[in-house]
Design an enzyme around this catalytic site. Structure first.
Site, PDB file in Angstrom:
ATOM      1  N   HIS A 180     -31.867  27.736 -10.386  1.00  0.00           N
ATOM      2  CA  HIS A 180     -33.249  27.961  -9.954  1.00  0.00           C
ATOM      3  C   HIS A 180     -33.996  28.153 -11.271  1.00  0.00           C
ATOM      4  O   HIS A 180     -33.958  29.227 -11.869  1.00  0.00           O
ATOM      5  CB  HIS A 180     -33.355  29.193  -9.061  1.00  0.00           C
ATOM      6  CG  HIS A 180     -34.764  29.533  -8.669  1.00  0.00           C
ATOM      7  ND1 HIS A 180     -35.257  29.347  -7.402  1.00  0.00           N
ATOM      8  CD2 HIS A 180     -35.794  30.006  -9.406  1.00  0.00           C
ATOM      9  CE1 HIS A 180     -36.529  29.713  -7.380  1.00  0.00           C
ATOM     10  NE2 HIS A 180     -36.882  30.118  -8.581  1.00  0.00           N
TER      11      HIS A 180
ATOM     12  N   HIS B  62     -34.917  22.075  -6.973  1.00  0.00           N
ATOM     13  CA  HIS B  62     -36.361  21.998  -6.662  1.00  0.00           C
ATOM     14  C   HIS B  62     -37.280  21.937  -7.879  1.00  0.00           C
ATOM     15  O   HIS B  62     -38.087  22.831  -8.102  1.00  0.00           O
ATOM     16  CB  HIS B  62     -36.777  23.153  -5.742  1.00  0.00           C
ATOM     17  CG  HIS B  62     -36.288  24.526  -6.122  1.00  0.00           C
ATOM     18  ND1 HIS B  62     -36.412  25.047  -7.385  1.00  0.00           N
ATOM     19  CD2 HIS B  62     -35.662  25.478  -5.390  1.00  0.00           C
ATOM     20  CE1 HIS B  62     -35.896  26.260  -7.415  1.00  0.00           C
ATOM     21  NE2 HIS B  62     -35.420  26.532  -6.206  1.00  0.00           N
TER      22      HIS B  62
ATOM     23  N   HIS C 242     -37.678  31.882   7.256  1.00  0.00           N
ATOM     24  CA  HIS C 242     -38.034  33.297   7.421  1.00  0.00           C
ATOM     25  C   HIS C 242     -38.635  33.455   8.813  1.00  0.00           C
ATOM     26  O   HIS C 242     -38.944  32.459   9.478  1.00  0.00           O
ATOM     27  CB  HIS C 242     -39.043  33.718   6.348  1.00  0.00           C
ATOM     28  CG  HIS C 242     -38.503  33.600   4.951  1.00  0.00           C
ATOM     29  ND1 HIS C 242     -37.577  34.488   4.435  1.00  0.00           N
ATOM     30  CD2 HIS C 242     -38.723  32.683   3.974  1.00  0.00           C
ATOM     31  CE1 HIS C 242     -37.274  34.122   3.193  1.00  0.00           C
ATOM     32  NE2 HIS C 242     -37.948  33.035   2.900  1.00  0.00           N
TER      33      HIS C 242
ATOM     34  N   ASN D  83     -27.672  33.320  -1.712  1.00  0.00           N
ATOM     35  CA  ASN D  83     -28.512  34.537  -1.805  1.00  0.00           C
ATOM     36  C   ASN D  83     -28.690  35.181  -0.435  1.00  0.00           C
ATOM     37  O   ASN D  83     -29.794  35.366   0.053  1.00  0.00           O
ATOM     38  CB  ASN D  83     -29.876  34.200  -2.430  1.00  0.00           C
ATOM     39  CG  ASN D  83     -30.652  33.158  -1.652  1.00  0.00           C
ATOM     40  OD1 ASN D  83     -30.070  32.286  -1.013  1.00  0.00           O
ATOM     41  ND2 ASN D  83     -31.969  33.237  -1.682  1.00  0.00           N
TER      42      ASN D  83
ATOM     43  N   ASP E 173     -34.318  22.355   0.488  1.00  0.00           N
ATOM     44  CA  ASP E 173     -34.478  23.783   0.213  1.00  0.00           C
ATOM     45  C   ASP E 173     -34.927  24.510   1.493  1.00  0.00           C
ATOM     46  O   ASP E 173     -35.839  25.342   1.472  1.00  0.00           O
ATOM     47  CB  ASP E 173     -35.454  24.065  -0.935  1.00  0.00           C
ATOM     48  CG  ASP E 173     -35.386  25.519  -1.410  1.00  0.00           C
ATOM     49  OD1 ASP E 173     -34.523  26.275  -0.922  1.00  0.00           O
ATOM     50  OD2 ASP E 173     -36.201  25.899  -2.265  1.00  0.00           O
TER      51      ASP E 173
HETATM   52  O1  DOR Z   1     -38.960  29.717  -1.807  1.00  0.00           O
HETATM   53  C1  DOR Z   1     -37.813  30.114  -1.984  1.00  0.00           C
HETATM   54  N1  DOR Z   1     -37.088  30.664  -0.978  1.00  0.00           N
HETATM   55  N2  DOR Z   1     -37.265  30.036  -3.208  1.00  0.00           N
HETATM   56  C2  DOR Z   1     -36.067  30.603  -3.503  1.00  0.00           C
HETATM   57  O2  DOR Z   1     -35.606  30.481  -4.617  1.00  0.00           O
HETATM   58  C3  DOR Z   1     -35.363  31.392  -2.495  1.00  0.00           C
HETATM   59  C4  DOR Z   1     -35.697  30.911  -1.157  1.00  0.00           C
HETATM   60  C5  DOR Z   1     -35.192  31.825  -0.051  1.00  0.00           C
HETATM   61  O3  DOR Z   1     -34.010  32.165  -0.076  1.00  0.00           O
HETATM   62  O4  DOR Z   1     -35.955  32.155   0.841  1.00  0.00           O
HETATM   63 ZN    ZN Z   2     -33.448  27.600  -2.286  1.00  0.00          ZN
HETATM   64 ZN    ZN Z   3     -34.554  28.380  -5.730  1.00  0.00          ZN
END
Ligand code: DOR
Ligand code: ZN
Ligand code: ZN
Length: 437
Positions: free
Chosen positions: A176, A228, A304, A95, A300
């Site tokens: 997911h 997750h 950010h 993603n 996971d």
């Molecule tokens: O908390 C999350 N962050 N869940 C996700 O499914 C995507 C991920 C992200 O790419 O930051």
């Molecule tokens: Zn993820």
């Molecule tokens: Zn996810």
């Protein structure tokens, strides 16, 4: 003939137990395991005196970002974070911007990664209903097709067609498993607090998505993996169905160890989806891991920027927690406390993800396998501190936690890449991996 490197004097994790022995490395592979006197000679030695030698860890769920999201993380910073946390192989999530949803974009990503990576890297592919793109990505070597059920608006028959194509390609589908967040209406959108965030991510959205995965896997025969998982009830639904028992699942350290109570103190820094649940749910997940009803642990790692995570409106905070540098010490601490056996932690983070995703020749200390190893000081105690992360994301809901077990050295493909927190590997030392199926 001389070996390239001998690791000696430690206790190595071999076939589920710790054995006093040394390891000889040649050409990036494990050439011999045995008593020092029986190993081939080498000019290079690493002393593992007082340390555990574990297989290099494998994280099947990592967001390395890069490209347009390089300000959050890039292939170099993400894999630097990996090797500091003991991970020698990571599978990158699709993603990104642009998403990894076609052969050309996958190639573009591989090219971007090639000269920068310090750990081995493989790629998951992004859901696409274009079956030519799907086949092309499978040929180039994605490890799974990722289905984001929270943003998938395809009609049922399209999803079934895509999953049937995955089955024909022997390509696993990773899910997911959460339906789109509930719309709480205008009032909540304008204001909105953590209570609203949790209401929008009602537990039932996960449970019904898990049921849909069971149904889809039953109808198509695709190999399914749920990312997750955050509720013991989801695990229960999975394991009480004959089809569900063939579906594998993973849990993250934050769902295993934290609960929604963290939001009061940490706000957006602890925001992730699926969200943190109740303390009983976290305890229940730890039991499910212990009972082998959860197959693997994955971080996971979802980095950010701090600016993004500290935004005032909860709807503007992107969900995600960086986990590469905290996962192993957090789990090893449970081992030190006697809450989990060492075997459970190591296998869930090495041999099991390797088997699930077809990462052949890695994930175990075995002659002929890649020389991906970590040296761990089991007695070292310290406080987790995200300001020291190699990841660009310098925040963690685990800041201030006292942990036991430090990764002191990481070896990737026979090369020492991290030594006592210092990165000494050259970018590009990591291999781009393709699954063997
Ligand atoms: O908390 C999350 N962050 N869940 C996700 O499914 C995507 C991920 C992200 O790419 O930051
Ligand atoms: Zn993820
Ligand atoms: Zn996810």
């Amino acid at each position: 003939m001389k070996a390239d490197l001998n690791v000696i004097g430690g206790r190595a994790y071999i076939d589920g137990s710790l054995v006093d022995c040394g390891i000889s490395i040649e050409g990036g592979r494990i050439r011999a395991i045995g008593k020092e006197a029986n190993l081939p000679p080498s000019d290079e030695r690493v002393s593992a005196e007082g340390l555990l030698i574990l297989p290099g860890l494998i994280d099947a769920h990592v967001h390395l970002r890069d490209m347009a999201l390089s300000y959050k993380e890039d292939f170099h910073s993400g894999t630097a974070s990996a090797i500091c946390g003991g991970f020698t192989t990571v599978l990158d999530m699709p993603n990104t911007v642009p998403p990894t949803d076609s052969p050309s974009r996958l190639l573009e990503k591989m090219e971007a990664a090639r000269g920068k990576i310090l750990s081995n890297v493989g790629f998951h592919g992004m859901m696409t209903s274009d079956l030519d793109d799907l086949r092309g990505m499978a040929e180039l070597g994605i490890f799974s097709l990722k289905i984001f059920m929270d943003r998938c608006d395809w009609p049922g028959e399209v999803l079934e067609r895509v999953l049937s194509a995955c089955r024909d390609l022997s390509l696993p589908a990773t899910f997911h498993a959460e339906r789109a967040p509930r719309d709480l209406g205008r009032g909540a959108k304008l204001g909105g607090d953590m209570g609203d965030f949790l209401r929008a991510h009602d537990p039932r959205l996960e449970i019904s998505a898990v049921e849909e995965v069971i149904d889809l896997v039953g109808r198509t025969g695709v190999r399914g993996h749920i990312c997750h998982i955050s509720l013991p009830e989801s695990v229960d639904r999975l394991r009480s169905s004959p089809i569900g028992r063939a579906i594998t699942c993973e849990a993250t350290p934050h769902h295993l160890l934290l609960s929604r109570e963290a939001y009061a103190k940490l706000g957006g820094l602890a925001m992730t989806v699926p969200p943190l649940r109740s303390p009983e749910d976290a305890r229940g997940l730890r039991e499910e891991l212990l009972r082998c009803r959860i197959d693997i642990v994955a971080s996971d790692h979802a980095p950010h920027s701090n600016e993004e995570k500290l935004r005032g409106s909860i709807w503007e905070v992107p969900p995600g927690i960086p986990g590469l540098e905290t996962t192993f010490p957090l789990l090893f601490t449970l081992v030190a406390k006697g809450d989990l056996p060492l075997r459970k932690v190591v296998d869930s983070l090495s041999s099991k993800p390797a088997k699930l995703f077809g990462i052949n020749g890695r994930g175990e200390i075995r002659e002929g396998f890649a020389a991906d190893l970590i040296l761990v000081d089991p007695r070292s105690e310290y406080i987790l501190d995200s300001s020291k992360f190699r990841s660009k994301a310098k925040y963690s809901p685990f800041d201030g936690w006292r942990v036991k077990g430090r990764v002191v050295e990481t070896i990737v493909n026979g090369e020492v890449v991290m030594d006592r927190g210092e990165i000494i590997g050259k970018p590009g030392i990591g291999a781009l991996l393709r699954p063997s199926r």
